[in-house]
Write a protein that holds these residues in place. Sequence first.
Motif, mmCIF file in Angstrom:
data_model
loop_
_atom_site.group_PDB
_atom_site.id
_atom_site.type_symbol
_atom_site.label_atom_id
_atom_site.label_comp_id
_atom_site.label_asym_id
_atom_site.label_seq_id
_atom_site.Cartn_x
_atom_site.Cartn_y
_atom_site.Cartn_z
ATOM 1 N N GLY B 96 36.643 4.260 -90.553
ATOM 2 C CA GLY B 96 37.209 3.676 -89.346
ATOM 3 C C GLY B 96 37.313 4.668 -88.211
ATOM 4 O O GLY B 96 37.395 4.290 -87.055
ATOM 5 N N GLU B 122 45.457 -1.155 -84.516
ATOM 6 C CA GLU B 122 45.812 -0.495 -85.768
ATOM 7 C C GLU B 122 44.793 0.589 -86.122
ATOM 8 O O GLU B 122 45.162 1.698 -86.515
ATOM 9 N N ALA B 123 43.513 0.248 -85.946
ATOM 10 C CA ALA B 123 42.472 1.236 -86.236
ATOM 11 C C ALA B 123 42.633 2.452 -85.334
ATOM 12 O O ALA B 123 42.477 3.600 -85.777
ATOM 13 N N LEU B 126 45.711 4.570 -86.387
ATOM 14 C CA LEU B 126 45.551 5.287 -87.659
ATOM 15 C C LEU B 126 44.866 6.625 -87.459
ATOM 16 O O LEU B 126 45.094 7.563 -88.221
ATOM 17 N N HIS B 127 44.016 6.713 -86.458
ATOM 18 C CA HIS B 127 43.201 7.914 -86.319
ATOM 19 C C HIS B 127 43.556 8.743 -85.092
ATOM 20 O O HIS B 127 42.943 9.751 -84.831
#
Lengths: 341, 628
Positions: B96, B122-123, B126-127
């Motif tokens: 992702g 969200e993706a 997360l990063h």
Amino acid sequence: MFNYLVQRLLIMIPTLVVISFLVFVIIQLPPGDFLSNQLAELQSQGDSAATERIQFLRAEYGLDRSFLEQYVIWLGVWPGPDGFAGMLQGDMGHSFEFDLPVTAVVGDRIWLTVIVSFTTIIFTWLVSFPIGIYSATHQYSWGDHSLTFLGFLGLATPNFLLALVLLYLANVWFGTEIGGLMDDQYLDQGWSFGKFVSILEHLWVPVVVIGTSGTAGMIRRLRANLLDELQKQYVATGRAKGLGRFRLLMKYPLRMSLNPFIADIGNLLPQVISGAAIVSVVLSLPTTGPMLLQALESQDQFLAGSFLMGLALLTVIGMFLSDVALAFLDPRIRLGASGSR
Amino acid sequence: MGNVLLVRNLNVDFMAPEGRIEAVRGVSFRVPQGKTVALVGESGSGKSVVSQSIMGILPKAGRISAGEIIFFDPDKPQSFVDVVKLKEPEIRKLRGGRISIIFQEPMTSLSPLHTIGDQISEAFLLHNTATRAEGIDATREMLNMVGFPNANQSVKTYPFELSGGLRQRAMIAMALICRPAILIADEPTTALDVTIQGQILQLMKDLQSQLQMAILLITHDLGVVANMADEIVVMYHGKVMEQGTLDHIFRQAEHPYLKALLKAVPRFGMSDDERLVPIREIKTEAGSLLKTRDPWPEGSATDAPLLSVRNLSKKFQIRKKSLFGGGDAGSVIAVDNVSFDVPLGTCVGLVGESGCGKTTTSKMIMRALMADNGEILFNNRGTAVDVLKLRGPELLNYRRRVQYIFQDPYSSLNPRMTVFDIISEPLVIHDVGDAEERMERVRELMTLVGLPVPYLRRYPHSFSGGQRQRIGIARALALQPDLLICDEPVSALDVSIQAQVLNLLKDLQQELGLTYLFISHNLAVIDYIADHIVVMCAGHVVESAPRENFFDNPVHPYTKALLSAVPDPNPDRRLDFRALREDQASNPKAWPAPYALNGSEPSHMVDLGDGHFVRAVGQNLAMEDMRA
């Protein structure tokens, strides 16, 4: 959304009216009534004044009128012997067996029942959710198999048997008195700290007994639902995004598999009142279950009618609550889209 | 330019109840930076397993038994990681973030319970170390980039509120929000309509050049490959058959499998007598029972069309929202004044995108749905029958004459019935013959569709998709119908199987003198099988023409858009992506005059000669102008 809620509330009215009629029909179906049974009993004992007294009571409670008239008086839309005094006015009628107003008979028992039932529901959920999730995420592992086995054991054991075993053990190990929801000294006493502790001491047996069967069923259902959801493509999407296993599980598949349980709230509420009558009899719990059974047996019509109407009301309210909760949690229902496509 | 991904000698095993299955065996290939590599193969060739291995999201039963997948992050030159050896927390940073994937089915790939803004941001969160608000801002920017019409509001919409094309755009936005070095696209357009497919492919190309990322495109559609790929890897049964550059593969294919694959795909401009060559040819034979058909009575009108649909309309009420009055929430006109003829012994192709009303029309012909208006005339051995007025035994008799082949070979066969029960059921329902004769007929039907007779006692689950579809065809032929309605009969099948089934249908038509109404969204398939083509859009018939006219000289703007959107498996004829840019091709109001339908002015079919008709508004249109 607001319109939807108003509609759901309005549709409850005709539903309840129809239910009340059905309830009344069913109560009246067996031949005779409480008073005629009483009369027969008194006469067999050679009570000569019985006939007049029963006649008087009959007129007093309107039992001499036609079926339909009795029904509308009970509802409270037709003047009875005491004017308008039916359910709509909050008058539940008179229990012949206890010779007390229904509200006084039920009184304390309702609260104790609610305590037992809610604790049971919470117990069921607390136990079954972690186990169900574990079983689904570790499908066919040793843990899954043994927990499933335990669950089936709980499902298969008759509740009253488990109740007797636990009562014996509780007495042997903890010295708790058998039966009831509190020590005898607190019966008919006001609420105090001692009474509260006593109730807690007694509560765990019925909660575990009533809870185990529900737990097993719930574990199986949650496991099946969750296994279905875990196969779905959006789980792969979540993993591909880089989500950790636990967060992924909580946010997507678990949330999806909750729907059937929320829809179940509608069935839970009436159980709160009527649930587990047999276990209550065995454990001689002062809850409402045994009382309903007794009222139906002795044709104590106003007491039984009030119980059944109470159950119907709770069912209807429960359905309403679960519909609202579902609409709140699931946008597909809220926004009226056609499910899966 | 260096490589982003290097797969070396990859082996993946699956543990199945029947033992170990080697799904991928010794696969090696590379993906250069900023280029597109296409992984081509039929279903079951192991191409999706390769993509799952790269992402580290193999199903539980799968295990990488040997090989390495080396990822060179362009942001960290001079370093590389072997994805196979990475453990959970590290590989999650790649997933992702640096390597992203989009899937085939855009609806099921997104959670229906969360807004797309939530799922896309969200993706990002997360990063990146960012706040939720920053995540939503990044999402808006990304939605703009993938061409969402109203990105600001769209973050709050749920996937089911979006069309298939927009869902796939949302999926792409989610995959690209962290600016990955490589995007794996697993059949990204297979589930989409052809015009939408064109738009999505174009979007992927645009974003690729903007973000300088590599694409690993997994597909079975050689047309898509010819339009997108720089390099091609062909897989078959878990092994790489051939790999090379686009030119090399399409012009000098060496491996017999690839050559066969290229010959099995229907494409435009095939000559009339050219046949597709399936990879595995099936042998069929028509028995005597099926060939003997009740002859038409002497002197019956065989020149009249077998089926004639006139002014057919169907409106669907959207369910009333309120229980207490409130009225209708509205209605959708699914089929609007549709007329066409199906001449005896021909194949008429009904073409259109999903939702254009082609299946609704076919269901009305079957009398599975009742029409609101219009007339369907069926030429039953010389007597014209008004299909919509049939009742009781007459309707039953009509049902013997018209049979249906369904799109999905999996859900259209009852899994609890044996093949014999399935094929003989129509005979039982219509009380044809005794047990012995039925057995004889079913045997003949099996050989007719090229299935071994001993298979009759098996259940559908033991057959492949193509075999199941042939069982469906046998069932439809059991009653010796005159008209077969084929609703997308090959769209759920692999390319090699497609050729088998198409050839079977063609042969059956010849041998048994059948008439087809063939519904499809795939123009190349229609070109291969149909004699006359009817195009539907938004419930209207917009153009109707014999096959040669249709492909040589399309007139209606919608037809032109459809034709231009079909990817041709020929690198010399790439799609004109610019023509696909606007989303208006299937909106009748946005067509240029005189084709635009605004609902107020009546439209009609203008005769262009040679059986070529096109829908337009207004009188006295100059035919010559339209033909030009």
